[in-house]
Design a protein around this motif. Structure first.
Motif, PDB file in Angstrom:
ATOM      1  N   LEU A  25      94.726  96.780  35.412  1.00 32.32           N
ATOM      2  CA  LEU A  25      93.669  97.456  34.534  1.00 32.32           C
ATOM      3  C   LEU A  25      94.381  98.434  32.868  1.00 32.32           C
ATOM      4  CD1 LEU A  25      92.338 100.506  37.205  1.00 32.32           C
ATOM      5  CD2 LEU A  25      91.501  98.368  36.316  1.00 32.32           C
ATOM      6  N   TYR A  26      95.689  98.658  33.092  1.00 39.48           N
ATOM      7  CA  TYR A  26      95.973  98.959  32.302  1.00 39.48           C
ATOM      8  C   TYR A  26      95.876  97.242  30.441  1.00 39.48           C
ATOM      9  CZ  TYR A  26     100.164  99.230  27.893  1.00 39.48           C
ATOM     10  OH  TYR A  26     100.539  99.316  27.667  1.00 39.48           O
ATOM     11  N   ASP A  27      95.466  96.280  31.336  1.00 42.95           N
ATOM     12  CA  ASP A  27      96.234  94.967  30.419  1.00 42.95           C
ATOM     13  C   ASP A  27      94.734  95.229  30.086  1.00 42.95           C
ATOM     14  OD1 ASP A  27      98.714  94.710  30.578  1.00 42.95           O
ATOM     15  OD2 ASP A  27      97.174  92.166  32.289  1.00 42.95           O
ATOM     16  N   LEU A  31      93.310  95.360  25.750  1.00 43.77           N
ATOM     17  CA  LEU A  31      92.391  94.435  25.643  1.00 43.77           C
ATOM     18  C   LEU A  31      90.921  95.143  23.896  1.00 43.77           C
ATOM     19  CD1 LEU A  31      90.653  91.478  25.050  1.00 43.77           C
ATOM     20  CD2 LEU A  31      89.659  92.296  26.716  1.00 43.77           C
ATOM     21  N   PHE A  32      90.417  95.996  25.782  1.00 49.80           N
ATOM     22  CA  PHE A  32      89.626  97.190  24.276  1.00 49.80           C
ATOM     23  C   PHE A  32      90.119  98.038  23.380  1.00 49.80           C
ATOM     24  CE2 PHE A  32      87.632  96.519  28.415  1.00 49.80           C
ATOM     25  CZ  PHE A  32      86.051  95.582  27.543  1.00 49.80           C
ATOM     26  N   LYS A  33      91.476  98.213  23.047  1.00 48.82           N
ATOM     27  CA  LYS A  33      91.877  99.514  22.646  1.00 48.82           C
ATOM     28  C   LYS A  33      92.111  97.843  21.155  1.00 48.82           C
ATOM     29  CE  LYS A  33      95.450 102.471  24.597  1.00 48.82           C
ATOM     30  NZ  LYS A  33      96.464 102.100  24.380  1.00 48.82           N
ATOM     31  N   ALA A  34      92.421  96.901  21.300  1.00 49.56           N
ATOM     32  CA  ALA A  34      92.364  96.073  20.308  1.00 49.56           C
ATOM     33  C   ALA A  34      91.142  95.570  19.610  1.00 49.56           C
ATOM     34  CB  ALA A  34      92.768  94.439  20.719  1.00 49.56           C
ATOM     35  N   PHE A  35      89.777  95.848  20.194  1.00 46.91           N
ATOM     36  CA  PHE A  35      88.573  96.134  19.974  1.00 46.91           C
ATOM     37  C   PHE A  35      88.322  97.653  18.598  1.00 46.91           C
ATOM     38  CE2 PHE A  35      87.932  92.195  22.159  1.00 46.91           C
ATOM     39  CZ  PHE A  35      87.148  92.046  21.764  1.00 46.91           C
ATOM     40  N   ARG A  40      89.435  95.285  13.064  1.00 48.93           N
ATOM     41  CA  ARG A  40      89.729  93.503  13.943  1.00 48.93           C
ATOM     42  C   ARG A  40      88.458  93.438  13.880  1.00 48.93           C
ATOM     43  NH1 ARG A  40      94.447  96.778  14.974  1.00 48.93           N
ATOM     44  NH2 ARG A  40      92.882  98.688  16.657  1.00 48.93           N
ATOM     45  N   ILE A  41      87.405  94.105  14.438  1.00 51.04           N
ATOM     46  CA  ILE A  41      85.714  93.462  14.284  1.00 51.04           C
ATOM     47  C   ILE A  41      85.063  92.810  13.315  1.00 51.04           C
ATOM     48  CG2 ILE A  41      83.513  94.322  14.757  1.00 51.04           C
ATOM     49  CD1 ILE A  41      84.903  95.358  17.612  1.00 51.04           C
TER      50      ILE A  41
END
Length: 113
Positions: A25-27, A31-35, A40-41
């Motif tokens: 869940l942390y991973d 992943l969503f933080k990177a979006f 970045r988008i």
């Protein structure tokens, strides 16, 4: 006033085996933080269309090459983009079809509301 309380034990016991481990869940959250960054988008949007070098990405999204490089590093560490070297140039592309689907689903959610 007493709170109404009901017995959730059946639901809890039924769902406990389906829970995903904390590390996974942390991973997913990472992943969503990177979006969660406009630059970045923008990079993901252009790389969805083609494999590009930093200079081309920079020109397309109107952001400095150093800023693009920094964001590409974040995306690479998050396994959202990958790169390959051709001579002296490095070309970036999305890591796999999952990234395209995540981006497309987000876009569709916003556009179609």
């Amino acid at each position: 006033m007493a709170e109404n309380c009901c017995d959730h034990s059946k639901e809890v016991e039924k769902l406990k085996p389906t829970l995903i481990c904390e590390e996974t869940l942390y991973d997913v959250a990472e992943l969503f933080k990177a979006f969660a960054d406009t630059t970045r988008i923008k990079i993901i949007a252009v790389l969805k269309e083609d494999e590009l070098c930093v200079g081309a990405i920079s020109e397309l999204i109107n952001v400095s090459q150093s800023a693009v490089s920094h964001q590409l590093r974040v995306l690479k560490n998050s396994k959202i983009v990958k790169h390959k070297r051709v001579g002296k140039q490095i070309f970036y592309c999305l890591d796999d079809e999952h990234i395209k689907k995540i981006y497309d689903m987000g876009l569709e959610h916003i556009i179609k509301g």
